[in-house]
Scaffold this active site. Structure first.
Site, short mmCIF file in Angstrom:
data_model
loop_
_atom_site.label_atom_id
_atom_site.label_comp_id
_atom_site.label_asym_id
_atom_site.label_seq_id
_atom_site.Cartn_x
_atom_site.Cartn_y
_atom_site.Cartn_z
N CYS A 57 6.42 -0.18 6.98
CA CYS A 57 5.99 0.99 6.22
C CYS A 57 7.12 1.42 5.30
O CYS A 57 8.27 1.48 5.73
CB CYS A 57 5.63 2.12 7.18
N LEU A 58 6.79 1.74 4.04
CA LEU A 58 7.81 2.14 3.07
C LEU A 58 8.50 3.44 3.48
O LEU A 58 9.59 3.73 3.03
CB LEU A 58 7.19 2.30 1.68
N GLN A 108 3.02 10.09 1.27
CA GLN A 108 4.32 9.41 1.20
C GLN A 108 5.11 9.78 -0.05
O GLN A 108 6.31 9.55 -0.12
CB GLN A 108 4.14 7.88 1.25
N HIS A 150 -2.16 7.28 7.42
CA HIS A 150 -1.20 8.19 6.77
C HIS A 150 -1.85 9.52 6.41
O HIS A 150 -1.22 10.57 6.45
CB HIS A 150 -0.64 7.57 5.48
N GLY A 205 0.82 -1.20 0.00
CA GLY A 205 0.00 0.00 0.00
C GLY A 205 0.86 1.25 0.00
O GLY A 205 2.03 1.21 0.38
N HIS A 209 -3.93 1.16 7.88
CA HIS A 209 -2.58 1.71 7.85
C HIS A 209 -2.51 2.92 6.89
O HIS A 209 -1.96 3.97 7.25
CB HIS A 209 -1.60 0.61 7.42
N GLU A 210 -3.08 2.76 5.69
CA GLU A 210 -3.00 3.84 4.69
C GLU A 210 -3.88 5.02 5.06
O GLU A 210 -3.49 6.18 4.85
CB GLU A 210 -3.35 3.32 3.29
NI NI Z 1 2.99 3.21 5.62
#
Ligand code: NI
Length: 174
Positions: free
Chosen positions: A95-96, A50, A141, A45, A137-138
């Site tokens: 997380c990226l 991000q 963000h 995701g 999670h997304e």
């Molecule tokens: Ni993340």
């Protein structure tokens, strides 16, 4: 187009993102960039902040071994919102934007999320398993919330210490 993924502690990751008024060409291009960027690093995701855009836009791709029909499931959502939840579950997340760190986070086991699809039409997703976790999670963000905010402060300090050490080592190696 593959965009640069912002890394913690970039302040853009902490801002609350603005809702989208219309799903226009610009928003569609943003969705495409998010998918390209997520796939370029094999992520599950990615949320617009991000890649430096504080708009309420997310993408998720569930790999084929995690879906019921054995096909990957790609989801593009604008203005996503959790409308109901059921149960709790602990799930190991990463997380990226905080690479190299993984930890168990308490989440809702099932969620119903509403939002707009890439055509601007109202859509509703009933999710369990990895998809339910990824949606939560997304969406976090978009409110400037990171998965490390959802563990104890002691655990967070431990994880961030390791993260900083790792980032420092990476800088020195360049
Ligand atoms: Ni993340």
């Amino acid at each position: 187009m593959v965009r640069k993924i912002l890394k913690y502690p970039d302040p853009v990751l902490r801002k609350k993102s603005e809702p989208v008024d219309f799903v226009d060409e610009e928003v569609k291009a943003l969705l495409t960039d998010l998918v390209d960027t997520m796939r370029s690093v094999g992520g599950v995701g990615l949320a617009a902040p991000q890649i430096g855009v504080n708009r309420r836009v997310i993408v998720i791709e569930i790999p084929e071994d995690e879906t019921e029909d054995g096909k990957p499931r790609l989801i593009k959502l604008v203005n996503p919102e959790v409308v109901s939840t059921r149960g709790t579950v602990k799930f190991e997340e990463g997380c990226l934007s905080i690479p190299g760190i993984r930890t168990y986070v308490k989440r809702n086991e099932e969620v119903v999320v509403k939002g707009l699809d890439e055509e601007g039409k109202e859509t509703r997703i009933e999710a369990t398993g990895l998809l339910a976790i990824a949606l939560q999670h997304e969406i976090d963000h978009l409110d400037g919330v990171l998965f490390i905010d959802r563990v104890s402060s002691l655990k967070r300090e431990f994880l961030l210490k390791r993260y900083r050490k790792q980032m420092l080592a990476k800088e020195q190696a360049l």
